[in-house]
Write an enzyme that holds these catalytic residues in place. Structure first.
Site, mmCIF file in Angstrom:
data_model
loop_
_atom_site.group_PDB
_atom_site.id
_atom_site.type_symbol
_atom_site.label_atom_id
_atom_site.label_comp_id
_atom_site.label_asym_id
_atom_site.label_seq_id
_atom_site.Cartn_x
_atom_site.Cartn_y
_atom_site.Cartn_z
ATOM 1 N N ASP A 181 -6.017 38.745 -10.749
ATOM 2 C CA ASP A 181 -6.896 38.019 -9.826
ATOM 3 C C ASP A 181 -8.239 37.624 -10.462
ATOM 4 O OD1 ASP A 181 -4.849 38.610 -8.161
ATOM 5 O OD2 ASP A 181 -5.980 39.867 -6.776
ATOM 6 N N ARG A 195 1.064 51.550 -5.409
ATOM 7 C CA ARG A 195 -0.205 51.324 -4.707
ATOM 8 C C ARG A 195 -0.675 52.531 -3.901
ATOM 9 N NH1 ARG A 195 -2.183 46.324 -5.274
ATOM 10 N NH2 ARG A 195 -0.778 44.564 -5.619
ATOM 11 N N GLY A 207 -0.914 46.019 -8.654
ATOM 12 C CA GLY A 207 -0.033 44.917 -9.064
ATOM 13 C C GLY A 207 0.081 44.796 -10.574
HETATM 14 P P1 FBP Z 1 -3.961 44.004 -8.058
HETATM 15 O O1 FBP Z 1 -5.285 43.670 -7.456
HETATM 16 O O2 FBP Z 1 -3.473 45.345 -7.736
HETATM 17 O O3 FBP Z 1 -3.964 43.738 -9.536
HETATM 18 O O4 FBP Z 1 -2.852 43.010 -7.462
HETATM 19 C C1 FBP Z 1 -3.086 41.650 -7.390
HETATM 20 C C2 FBP Z 1 -1.975 40.900 -6.728
HETATM 21 O O5 FBP Z 1 -1.112 40.321 -7.691
HETATM 22 C C3 FBP Z 1 -2.547 39.827 -5.804
HETATM 23 O O6 FBP Z 1 -2.785 38.633 -6.510
HETATM 24 C C4 FBP Z 1 -1.507 39.731 -4.732
HETATM 25 O O7 FBP Z 1 -2.068 39.329 -3.501
HETATM 26 C C5 FBP Z 1 -1.000 41.144 -4.617
HETATM 27 O O8 FBP Z 1 -1.184 41.724 -5.874
HETATM 28 C C6 FBP Z 1 0.456 41.218 -4.225
HETATM 29 O O9 FBP Z 1 0.789 42.557 -3.992
HETATM 30 P P2 FBP Z 1 2.236 43.175 -4.162
HETATM 31 O O10 FBP Z 1 2.495 43.291 -5.622
HETATM 32 O O11 FBP Z 1 2.123 44.523 -3.541
HETATM 33 O O12 FBP Z 1 3.212 42.262 -3.507
#
Ligand code: FBP
Length: 549
Positions: free
Chosen positions: A202, A142, A78
């Site tokens: 996070d 991812r 993310g």
């Molecule tokens: P990372 O752990 O990869 O930094 O992502 C955190 C996050 O922002 C979470 O807070 C959230 O649940 C998730 O990514 C959302 O994922 P996506 O960007 O795939 O919708």
């Protein structure tokens, strides 16, 4: 690219490097390390990269001439504010070592590494992205780097471009994979170093040596600004209860930090819900009690902060999700063939009786979200579950019941918000701009020092950035064994909110007052220019954590 006035002014900002990184450095080795748990298993899985020493950089009065370095970089997972500055710092760091060094960015995350999609990051490109938010310089993804085939395929492009080191900017899962890749390349004598950088809004990738992950500072400031605005609106109209869900996947660090900054009427901390073995009904009743107490005083309005991972921390739900994860992993092929309308019944038929009953009792929408595809790391996509609405509706039902029994005489009207994506690509605060630039620059120093399987570590973060301490820690040091996709795997241990630590204790000491009185704080927007006490303050989490040391 056309730029706003603020973007233009911001492009000229020069991040403040720790003094130790402003010249040549020498390596000071600390003590040998051990993993946080499961030492024997982790050691056996990482024979080449386990037990390495922590390292710290000191100024080197007699710098040696550096050789040109070709380095690759990947943004993984993310978005988090400051990612561009990590890359800018890395670029400046390797150019400082030798003007002939080159930086290659793999496109759209680890997938670009495996598929050989890359771009050379020139000075011209880098200058476009200094101090900006987002990950769009090379994109992120991812894809999970975990198989030998992926590692070997990636090695082909590294050899082709004569890349001697790969920097992976990611969260706990991505850095776990960085450690596995480092071990593999070391084992086969590939001659490629792998360095990790701690990213995630996070805030759950932290320990003694990694005081915070980058992006947490900016994201929580953005969310706190809008929560403050909502609170002012709420206190002006005095007619709504606002249920505000905040990103953060598992840990409640974001919700807790925003609560410390804005002083809402209620903030749920998932880790406390788990520790107290609370049910969903307990959580709902707790909110209903606050609504009723405020209504008694004529205040039919308020704010509730909800961490997005809450569902997974309610013990009964946690057990259900664990069984669901294993069930869906073991029967993925069969499950994919079942038509959507019959999937709920299929799950009920295959779960243990206790979990089947809980699953059957969930609202359709929540049940469906729990059975959707996991992300590539096996996580439930909690950001898709509308917990704020679930709680708001349940509180509404509970209060209607109390009204029927003559126990509640107020009004309850709820509005819902979810803040997550709004903060992930904001222009980094001065803290994140400085921290990220330092992390990237420091990664270049780690590469020059010849280490692999290390994470870039910049510490002493509540002090002015010139006093920050720079070095590296072996990633294996942060690992333990956990169950993933139905099997035990080595992973970096997530740092959850600690109920005995200063940020939570501070919150717990104030929350009863905040519940009944209207003590809202209005932090306002991030300021980039102005006095240090307005522009350069780290998060309250970091300040409280350090105050106790
Ligand atoms: P990372 O752990 O990869 O930094 O992502 C955190 C996050 O922002 C979470 O807070 C959230 O649940 C998730 O990514 C959302 O994922 P996506 O960007 O795939 O919708």
């Amino acid at each position: 690219m056309k730029k706003s006035a603020l973007q233009q002014a911001r492009a000229a900002y020069q991040p403040k490097l720790p003094i130790v990184l402003t010249g040549a450095v020498r390596v000071v080795e600390g003590k040998a390390t051990e993993s946080v748990a499961d030492q024997a298993e982790i050691k056996a899985l990482f024979p080449n990269t386990y037990g390495l020493p922590e390292i710290r950089f000191e100024k080197n009065p007699a710098p040696a001439a550096g050789k040109p370095l070709n380095v690759g970089v990947i943004l993984s997972g993310g978005q988090a504010p400051g990612g561009h500055n990590v890359i800018c710092g890395l670029f400046d760091g390797i150019k400082k070592i030798s003007r002939d060094s080159r930086l290659y960015g793999f496109l759209m995350g680890p997938g670009g590494f495996v598929d050989h999609q890359y771009v050379e990051l020139t000075a011209e490109i880098i200058d476009e992205y200094r101090n900006t938010g987002g990950f769009d310089i090379i994109g992120s993804g991812r894809t999970k780097l975990e198989t030998k085939e992926q590692f070997d395929k990636g090695l082909e492009i590294l050899k082709q471009l004569d890349i001697k080191a790969l920097v992976i900017i990611g969260g706990d899962d991505s850095n776990t994979n960085a450690a596995i890749l480092a071990e593999y390349y070391k084992n086969i004598g590939a001659g490629v170093q792998v360095i990790g950088c701690p990213k995630t809004i996070d805030g759950d990738l932290k320990n003694e040596m990694i005081e915070t992950s980058f992006g947490f500072d900016t994201a929580t400031k953005v969310y706190s600004e809008v929560i403050g605005n909502i609170q002012r609106d709420c206190n002006s109209a005095k007619k709504y209860w606002h249920f505000i869900k905040l990103m953060g996947r598992s840990a409640s660090h974001i919700a807790l930090e925003c609560a410390l900054q804005t002083q809402p009427n209620h903030c749920i901390v998932s880790e406390e819900v788990e520790a107290k073995n609370m049910t969903l009904d307990d959580v709902v009743n707790q909110i209903a009690d606050i609504v009723a107490a405020r209504a008694e005083k004529g205040m039919n309005f308020g704010t509730v902060l909800i961490p997005e991972g809450l569902i997974e921390f309610i013990p009964a739900m946690k057990a259900l999700i664990a069984e669901l994860n294993d069930l869906l992993a073991a029967n993925a092929a069969e499950f994919a063939t079942i038509e959507a309308a019959k999937q709920r019944q299929y799950i009920i038929d295959h779960l243990s009786n206790e979990n089947a009953a809980i699953y059957a009792s969930l609202p359709e929408g929540v049940a469906r979200q729990l059975s959707l595809d996991r992300d590539p790391h096996g996580n439930v996509q909690v950001s898709l579950i509308e917990t704020e609405k679930l709680l708001g509706e349940m509180v509404g039902r509970c209060l209607a019941q109390r009204k029927a029994e003559g126990k509640f005489n107020g009004k309850f009207s709820a509005l819902y918000h979810f803040f997550g994506y709004e903060g992930r690509c904001a222009d980094p605060s001065n803290f994140d701009a400085d921290y990220c630039y330092a992390l990237g620059y420091n990664a270049a120093c780690l590469i020059n020092a010849g280490v692999t399987g290390y994470m870039s570590s910049v510490r002493n973060l509540t002090k002015p950035s010139v006093q920050w301490i720079a070095g590296g820690i072996p990633i294996t040091m942060m690992m333990n064994m956990e169950r993933r996709h139905g099997a035990m795997k080595p992973v970096i241990q997530k740092a959850l909110v600690r109920l005995d630590d200063a940020p939570f204790l501070k919150f717990a000491s104030k929350r009863d007052k905040w519940a009944i009185e209207t003590s809202y704080m209005y932090p306002g927007p991030i300021q980039y220019f102005g006095p240090a006490e307005v522009c350069d303050q780290p998060t309250m989490t970091l300040r409280y954590e350090h105050a106790g040391k």
